[in-house]
Scaffold this active site. Sequence first.
Site, short mmCIF file in Angstrom:
data_model
loop_
_atom_site.label_atom_id
_atom_site.label_comp_id
_atom_site.label_asym_id
_atom_site.label_seq_id
_atom_site.Cartn_x
_atom_site.Cartn_y
_atom_site.Cartn_z
N ASP A 57 0.76 -1.31 -0.04
CA ASP A 57 0.05 0.02 -0.10
C ASP A 57 0.87 1.32 -0.14
OD1 ASP A 57 0.97 -0.41 2.61
OD2 ASP A 57 -1.00 -0.82 3.32
N ASN A 110 -7.49 -2.66 14.07
CA ASN A 110 -8.95 -2.76 13.71
C ASN A 110 -9.05 -4.00 12.84
OD1 ASN A 110 -7.92 -1.97 11.35
ND2 ASN A 110 -9.25 0.03 11.08
N HIS A 138 -7.34 -4.52 9.71
CA HIS A 138 -6.93 -4.46 8.32
C HIS A 138 -5.64 -5.02 8.01
CE1 HIS A 138 -4.59 -0.17 9.29
NE2 HIS A 138 -3.84 -0.95 9.16
N GLU A 147 -9.63 -1.93 5.02
CA GLU A 147 -10.24 -1.53 6.32
C GLU A 147 -11.57 -2.23 6.76
OE1 GLU A 147 -8.56 0.08 8.29
OE2 GLU A 147 -8.24 2.26 7.85
C1 GLP Z 1 -0.23 0.26 8.47
C2 GLP Z 1 -0.16 -0.52 7.19
C3 GLP Z 1 -0.33 -1.88 7.58
C4 GLP Z 1 0.30 -2.44 8.69
C5 GLP Z 1 -0.36 -1.89 9.93
C6 GLP Z 1 0.21 -2.22 11.08
O1 GLP Z 1 -1.47 0.93 8.42
N1 GLP Z 1 -0.90 -0.05 6.14
O2 GLP Z 1 0.15 -2.83 6.37
O3 GLP Z 1 0.48 -3.73 8.82
O4 GLP Z 1 -0.33 -0.52 9.72
O5 GLP Z 1 1.20 -1.44 11.53
P1 GLP Z 1 2.47 -1.83 12.86
O6 GLP Z 1 3.00 -2.77 12.30
O7 GLP Z 1 3.00 -0.34 13.04
O8 GLP Z 1 1.39 -1.83 13.94
#
Ligand code: GLP
Length: 236
Positions: A67, A136, A138, A143
């Site tokens: 993304d 959440n 995702h 989302e």
């Molecule tokens: C972001 C990314 C995801 C990632 C998630 C968790 O929003 N788009 O691909 O897995 O957050 O992030 P973190 O590893 O900082 O908890």
Amino acid sequence: MTIHHVSNYAEMCRKAANMISAQILLNPTCTLGLATGSTPIGIYERLADAYNKSDLDFSGITTFNLDEYCGLSENDPQGYYYYMNEQLFNKVNIDRAKAHVPNGTAGDIALECRRYEALITAAGGIDLQLLGIGNNGHIGFNEPSSAFEKDTHCVELDEETIIANARFFDNPDDVPRRAITMGIGTIMQAKKILLVANGEKKKEILQKALYGPITPMVPASILQLHPDLTVIWSDT
Ligand code: GLP
């Protein structure tokens, strides 16, 4: 589904990096799906170490990131292309022409989504997809919603995601409201999926995703249907 429950972050990263290294060693021209966020940082560190020790060669691989925020350019320190440069691409011998991140500044975002999806298809799909999980549920930036979106698309980010990701920005108001993300179908078509999560704050959502009902309200729950899912979960 194979679940490895490990006791600490370092162990999680070591195991995940080993699995990615094995994939590259077995098939030096494989296609990897890559993730951002704080969780994979230690994994990329170990992969860069393996490259420095001449144990890994990235020159033949192709990568696709999950993304990118809309409106952030390749040079924006908060963007995911910049993150990938800092965490991995600048440290290894990857061929930049084969390291793909959606273009968040494309003039026509819908066209960019179609272009990205077509690139993944043309590469023959993803051999191993690395995933983190949002608070959440995702995956990528898919989302919680009323339906699973299949292909790469543009999303409006949840308030919860904007708040969670504000820690990477100087000013919470700077967090973009929209992003481009691989779709659930794009992710599910990967031959192998490696989901990593750590810490108390991810425990409940991970349980829901892996053992709860399969629902687009918990996007990661679809992973229960993947034929080759490995989860590495660490307490800290
Ligand atoms: C972001 C990314 C995801 C990632 C998630 C968790 O929003 N788009 O691909 O897995 O957050 O992030 P973190 O590893 O900082 O908890």
